[in-house]
Design a protein around this motif. Structure first.
Motif, short mmCIF file in Angstrom:
data_model
loop_
_atom_site.label_atom_id
_atom_site.label_comp_id
_atom_site.label_asym_id
_atom_site.label_seq_id
_atom_site.Cartn_x
_atom_site.Cartn_y
_atom_site.Cartn_z
N ALA A 25 0.71 -1.01 -0.11
CA ALA A 25 -0.09 -0.09 -0.13
C ALA A 25 0.86 1.33 0.07
N ALA A 26 1.99 1.38 0.70
CA ALA A 26 2.86 2.40 0.72
C ALA A 26 3.37 2.66 -0.50
N ALA A 27 3.63 1.49 -1.19
CA ALA A 27 4.29 1.69 -2.67
C ALA A 27 3.28 1.91 -3.54
N ARG A 28 2.18 1.94 -3.38
CA ARG A 28 0.92 2.41 -4.09
C ARG A 28 0.35 1.64 -5.02
N VAL A 29 0.74 0.14 -4.67
CA VAL A 29 0.34 -1.03 -5.47
C VAL A 29 -1.03 -1.44 -4.87
N PRO A 30 -1.95 -1.37 -5.94
CA PRO A 30 -3.28 -2.18 -5.56
C PRO A 30 -3.26 -3.43 -4.85
N VAL A 31 -3.90 -3.36 -3.50
CA VAL A 31 -3.97 -4.63 -2.74
C VAL A 31 -5.47 -5.02 -2.10
N THR A 32 -5.42 -6.29 -2.42
CA THR A 32 -6.66 -6.91 -1.74
C THR A 32 -6.37 -8.10 -0.74
N ALA A 33 -6.91 -7.92 0.47
CA ALA A 33 -6.31 -8.77 1.46
C ALA A 33 -7.60 -9.54 2.09
N ILE A 34 -7.15 -11.09 2.20
CA ILE A 34 -8.40 -11.72 2.69
C ILE A 34 -7.72 -12.47 4.12
N ASP A 35 -8.46 -12.31 5.04
CA ASP A 35 -8.37 -13.15 6.39
C ASP A 35 -8.89 -14.67 6.09
N ALA A 36 -8.13 -15.54 5.89
CA ALA A 36 -8.82 -16.84 5.86
C ALA A 36 -8.27 -17.76 6.98
N ASP A 37 -7.94 -17.31 8.07
CA ASP A 37 -7.56 -18.20 9.26
C ASP A 37 -8.73 -18.23 10.14
N ILE A 38 -8.65 -19.31 10.87
CA ILE A 38 -9.55 -19.68 11.91
C ILE A 38 -9.59 -18.45 12.98
N ASN A 39 -8.50 -18.05 13.36
CA ASN A 39 -8.46 -16.93 14.23
C ASN A 39 -8.29 -15.61 13.42
N GLN A 40 -9.27 -14.81 13.44
CA GLN A 40 -9.32 -13.60 12.61
C GLN A 40 -8.63 -12.45 13.26
N VAL A 147 -12.88 -11.10 4.88
CA VAL A 147 -12.63 -11.91 5.85
C VAL A 147 -13.56 -13.16 5.58
N THR A 148 -13.18 -14.28 6.11
CA THR A 148 -13.84 -15.48 5.90
C THR A 148 -15.11 -15.64 7.19
N GLY A 149 -14.59 -14.88 8.21
CA GLY A 149 -15.71 -14.79 9.17
C GLY A 149 -14.87 -15.85 10.51
N PRO A 150 -15.11 -15.52 11.67
CA PRO A 150 -14.78 -16.50 13.02
C PRO A 150 -15.53 -17.81 13.01
N VAL A 184 -3.44 -10.70 -1.29
CA VAL A 184 -2.69 -11.44 -0.11
C VAL A 184 -3.60 -12.14 0.88
N VAL A 185 -3.37 -13.37 0.88
CA VAL A 185 -4.27 -14.26 1.92
C VAL A 185 -3.66 -14.65 2.83
N ASP A 186 -3.91 -14.44 4.17
CA ASP A 186 -3.67 -14.87 5.51
C ASP A 186 -4.31 -16.43 5.60
N MET A 187 -3.58 -17.33 5.43
CA MET A 187 -4.03 -18.61 5.52
C MET A 187 -3.94 -19.25 6.77
N THR A 188 -4.79 -20.62 7.03
CA THR A 188 -5.17 -21.15 8.07
C THR A 188 -3.51 -21.68 8.52
N ALA A 189 -3.46 -22.09 9.75
CA ALA A 189 -2.05 -22.46 10.36
C ALA A 189 -1.90 -23.91 10.04
N GLY A 190 -0.46 -23.82 9.89
CA GLY A 190 0.07 -25.36 9.87
C GLY A 190 -0.24 -25.90 8.40
N SER A 191 -0.69 -27.26 8.30
CA SER A 191 -0.81 -27.92 7.22
C SER A 191 -2.14 -27.95 6.75
N ASP A 192 -3.16 -27.26 7.54
CA ASP A 192 -4.59 -27.19 7.33
C ASP A 192 -5.12 -26.78 5.91
#
Length: 353
Positions: A25-40, A147-150, A184-192
């Motif tokens: 974002a600081a570099a003015r690059v268009p970015v979409t983020a998704i929180d896909a972790d079980i812990n939001q 976000v996926t939702g908690p 950019v997707v923040d994925m679930t932990a470990g091998s889930d």
């Protein structure tokens, strides 16, 4: 560009993904983020307070509308109810772009202004329009967040969290993205992540590893599972305190080790909800983020839409045979459009290849 952050629980993958998003974002690059972790936790890591984060609309809650929109006029899909998380696009499907407005983003996305300080995240109730559903700031200094939702009380004991990330897989199956824009997707932990085909949906996967036996064990497991699918993997060493930690990671990870990140007073302030301006992040950590950005950009050179589409179809067939056909009462292999290849040149309503 589609980027995933994975790692052992507690490794700092959400922190690293939030820093990478801030860097883009600081570099003015268009970015979409998704929180896909079980812990939001991605929303708070991007500066939202608990009330703002809790109010984010969950993708899973809007899955029927998302399916209906993506189905479009695809004659192979009889109804939105017949779509599952792996349903691939075909001629007549609606495709998503990162730099557009559409009903999916309107319903499920929040635009977050980013600079690092609380003054950079403001809602309309605070006299600003810098945080709105549906899109990013026009000057490019923010991110679109979904976000996926908690995992909530009604899910306990009866639901699998992977059903919630199914909306993310469906979105990625219908996403046509280019080089100078990022998901950019923040994925679930470990091998889930391997409970679905989602792990194959990315141009580059950053695996965040601590310099510990458990940290590198997750790396080895992930690399082994991904071996036959051409997953582009780079390791980011986190919580590195000295040369001994660096040497340990180099010995255990080898050439997959891209950069290491050490202690950060900036991150500590961010975790307390009081981050300074992002420009004040330590120079060593800024360099690490620039290296990660360069590696991600380079990943575009090996992008293969043919393989991407084949893998999409592969996992759809597997899901159809294992549970999808029984769930829907139809042969979901019929949803596959032979000869269709996803690609950047396709129009908003897919015309095929």
């Amino acid at each position: 560009m589609k980027i995933a952050f994975v790692g052992k629980g507690g490794s700092g993958k959400t922190t690293l993904s939030s820093l990478f998003i801030r860097h883009l974002a600081a570099a003015r690059v268009p970015v979409t983020a998704i929180d896909a972790d079980i812990n939001q936790h991605l929303g708070p890591a991007l500066g939202l307070d608990e009330e703002e984060a809790a109010a984010l609309p969950a993708l899973g809650a809007h899955l029927p509308e998302i399916k209906e929109y993506l189905r479009g006029a695809n004659p192979r899909i009889a109804s939105a109810e017949a779509m599952i998380k792996t349903t691939p696009p075909g001629r007549g499907s609606r495709l998503l772009r990162l730099r557009e407005e559409n009903p999916v983003y309107t319903a499920c996305a929040l635009a977050v202004a980013l600079d690092g300080g609380r003054e950079g995240v403001q809602g309309s109730d605070k006299g600003s329009e810098e945080v709105n559903q549906g899109g990013g700031r026009s000057d490019g200094s923010g991110a679109r967040l979904m976000v996926t939702g908690p995992f909530n009380e009604s899910d306990l004991g009866v639901a699998c969290y992977h059903s919630k990330v199914g909306a993310v897989e469906l979105l990625l199956n219908h996403l046509v993205d280019g080089r100078d824009e990022y998901l950019v997707v923040d994925m679930t932990a470990g091998s889930d992540s391997f409970a679905s085909g989602l792990f194959t949906r990315f141009d580059l996967t950053f695996l965040v590893a601590e310099p510990t036996r458990k940290g590198v064990a997750v790396y080895r497991q992930y690399k082994e599972y991904a071996r036959d699918f051409g997953v582009n993997l780079a390791v980011v060493g986190n919580k590195v305190q000295g040369e001994d930690d660096v040497a340990f990671l180099q010995a255990e990870v080898g050439d997959d080790l891209l950069v290491t990140v050490g202690h950060s007073d900036w991150v500590r302030a961010m975790e307390k909800g009081r981050p300074p301006r992002f420009a004040l992040l330590e120079e060593a950590n800024q360099r690490a983020l620039r290296t990660m950005h360069e590696r991600a950009d380079k990943a575009y050179e090996t992008r293969d839409w043919d393989r991407y589409t084949r893998q999409m179809v592969h996992f759809h067939q597997r899901n159809a045979e294992s549970w999808g056909n029984a769930r829907t009462g139809a042969d979901l292999a019929d949803q596959i459009d032979p000869g269709f290849v996803l690609g950047e040149s396709l129009p908003a309503v897919a015309a095929g290849a």
